[in-house]
Enzyme design. Sequence first.
Site, short mmCIF file in Angstrom:
data_model
loop_
_atom_site.label_atom_id
_atom_site.label_comp_id
_atom_site.label_asym_id
_atom_site.label_seq_id
_atom_site.Cartn_x
_atom_site.Cartn_y
_atom_site.Cartn_z
NE ARG A 97 -3.96 0.14 2.00
CZ ARG A 97 -4.17 -0.97 2.68
NH1 ARG A 97 -3.40 -1.26 3.71
NH2 ARG A 97 -5.13 -1.79 2.36
CB ALA A 98 3.99 2.21 1.72
#
Length: 350
Positions: free
Chosen positions: A246-247
């Site tokens: 997700r980052a």
Amino acid sequence: MSEARVRAAFPFTALVGQAPLQRALLLAAVDPAIGGVLVSGPRGTAKSTAARALAALLPDGAFVTLPLGASEEKLIGTLDLEAALRESAVRFSPGLLARAHGGVLYVDEVNLLPDALVDALLDAAASGVNTVERDGVSHTHEARFVLVGTMNPEEGELRPQLLDRFGLTVELNNSFDVDERQRIVKARLAFDADPLAFCAAHEAAQRELAQRIAAARGALGSLELSDAVHERAARLCVQAAVDGMRADLVMLRAARALAAFEGAAQVAPEHVDEVAEAVLAHRRRVMPDQRPSSSERGEGGAPNEPGPASPETSAESLQSEANPDWGELPPEPVAARQVKGVIPLPAKKR
């Protein structure tokens, strides 16, 4: 006419000492799919003022607040099942997610909300849609809004699973700069004394900023992400030892939003660097001072792979795995002495 339109909002361009927060909010306004902004800080640091000011820059201008005691139905909306059975038609009563479409959904003290509500908020913020399902009947509507959540760390933290789902975070601190505090207070007093005149003085700057947001939204689709940009984002996420992917996705979205807002022809690795801290601050599992030094890194800055272990090291590792207490010192006898005032136990009979 909604309250957001009647009540004058403090101009976004008149905020003082809030550059990191303003940047994060603008990026989320350009691309709401970033997943919202979590603002952490003590009371009285203009968290709600900044969120309301952002709403005034958006085309719809809606500013919706989620109260702490709100139910899930109030948030996502409700379906009239009796009407669905009687008339074979779906009757949907909109919730706060529908009302916030095109504007800002503000959640104060998000860390105190039930996890189910936070999940629903973050799902809608990332996907841009809200789906309500009841007993086989469902309704889906657009819910594209800028999610702004605030919290005071002294009152509890968000669970890591929920924290990771916020796109960007900004940590605010009390200002101890005398000049800055004076500028903040003077601006606020001037606004409170005559909101219309204060807003009129910043109208040109506000109009220009709103146009930049609209232009950046239109330019998002034309900006491609090069291999160099992907590589920079991946390397920063690896160095921070983040969980999952997700980052990386948020960092690339934020970098593209920044490039679009600046009117750049393409997304550059430098854009990734500028948004990295807001993306990684709440996801980082390795602090910057814990990263491998240059002597420990291989070519390109990647950590060196461990070499073959020596026989002694391998033997120690195997012994340690077989016996977790291996290596501990044996207990040493300590001379005992009688403490005054304590009645000794009777000796056992042999």
